[in-house]
Motif scaffolding. Structure first.
Motif, PDB file in Angstrom:
ATOM      1  N   GLN A 270      -3.711  -0.448  -3.143  1.00 41.08           N
ATOM      2  CA  GLN A 270      -4.103   0.384  -2.009  1.00 41.08           C
ATOM      3  C   GLN A 270      -3.340   1.706  -2.066  1.00 41.08           C
ATOM      4  O   GLN A 270      -2.148   1.764  -1.778  1.00 41.08           O
TER       5      GLN A 270
ATOM      6  N   PHE B 182      -3.845  -0.594   7.976  1.00 41.13           N
ATOM      7  CA  PHE B 182      -3.296  -1.497   6.958  1.00 41.13           C
ATOM      8  C   PHE B 182      -2.576  -2.695   7.579  1.00 41.13           C
ATOM      9  O   PHE B 182      -2.450  -3.747   6.959  1.00 41.13           O
TER      10      PHE B 182
ATOM     11  N   GLY C 214       0.831  -1.194   0.000  1.00 43.49           N
ATOM     12  CA  GLY C 214       0.000   0.000   0.000  1.00 43.49           C
ATOM     13  C   GLY C 214       0.866   1.244   0.000  1.00 43.49           C
ATOM     14  O   GLY C 214       1.980   1.241   0.542  1.00 43.49           O
TER      15      GLY C 214
END
Length: 253
Positions: free
Chosen positions: A80, A108, A43
């Motif tokens: 992400q 996350f 991410g």
């Protein structure tokens, strides 16, 4: 001495925290391409929208640069992408910035956080202020995220559990403190180059900027020599759950 490979076989989730759109694309995204191809979830957290980076009106620049970042993410397999709206060019280290990064770490739940350096002087000259603020705030937010009593409203009101990160990575250079490397020879490097090329409008606004296909392989070749492969990305890696070197060295004496 040849640098060892990162222990990426233990990586499950990597959160990359940077100040601007395009910060990940100057080499590091080639390592990301390798990780996502191996099934590692990556991410990106961008702290600003990069609105001060072009001569266009800031709102127009922000929309353009975020769109280019989304394209760059797709090229290297990042699904992400979170973009905050801290002010570009005047990013301030402080509790607000730490709080926002801490929140994303808790959400996350990465076992690896990749941040930027926070030194004033680098091999390329004096680093940009936003990069330094982002790097220091990320380092502190990693510790914040594991402490239930720091930013407790995220736990009590938002339902985000404290989270402890195992690895902290900062991009490195040969001879400048790098400890590990990632082999990006072949497809990862090609994707890394393409991810920087995705920032076409931004790069066009930088007079004399070299072509991504020239500079990214050049730096990766330097890294490759340090690792013993054709192309590599280097990092300074910190195992945050290992005993401090001071204690292990003392025990051996």
């Amino acid at each position: 001495m040849t640098l060892p490979a990162l222990p990426e076989e233990s990586f499950r989730r990597v959160l990359c925290v940077v100040a601007h759109p395009d910060d990940m694309e100057y080499g590091t995204s080639a390592a990301v391409a390798r990780w996502t191809a191996r099934g590692i979830e990556v991410g990106y957290l961008l702290l600003t929208r990069g609105e001060a980076g072009m001569p266009n009106p800031p709102a127009e620049t922000a929309r353009l640069r975020v769109a280019e970042q989304q394209a760059a993410c797709s090229i290297v397999g990042v699904k992400q992408l979170t973009v905050l709206e801290h002010p570009d060019g005047v990013l301030v280290y402080g509790l607000d910035l730490r709080r926002d990064i801490c929140r994303e770490i808790r959400r996350f739940k990465p076992d690896v956080v990749l941040g930027s350096g926070f030194q004033v002087e680098t091999p390329f000259g004096f680093d940009q202020a936003d990069h330094r603020a982002a790097g220091l705030a990320t380092l502190d937010a990693i510790r914040d995220a594991g402490n239930r009593w720091v930013f407790p409203e995220q736990v009590d009101d938002d339902g985000l559990e404290p989270h402890s990160v195992r690895w902290y990575l900062v991009p490195g250079l040969p001879g400048s403190g790098a400890t590990h490397g990632v082999d990006v020879t072949g497809e990862p490097l090609r994707r890394g180059v393409a991810s920087l090329e995705a920032h076409g409008a931004y790069l066009a606004a930088l007079p004399g900027h070299p072509a991504p296909a020239d500079i990214i392989p050049m730096f990766a070749a330097m890294g490759g020599k340090a690792v013993g492969v054709e192309h590599a990305v280097l990092f300074r890696a910190h195992d945050l759950q290992a005993p401090p070197e001071f204690f292990t060295e003392t025990a051996q004496d």
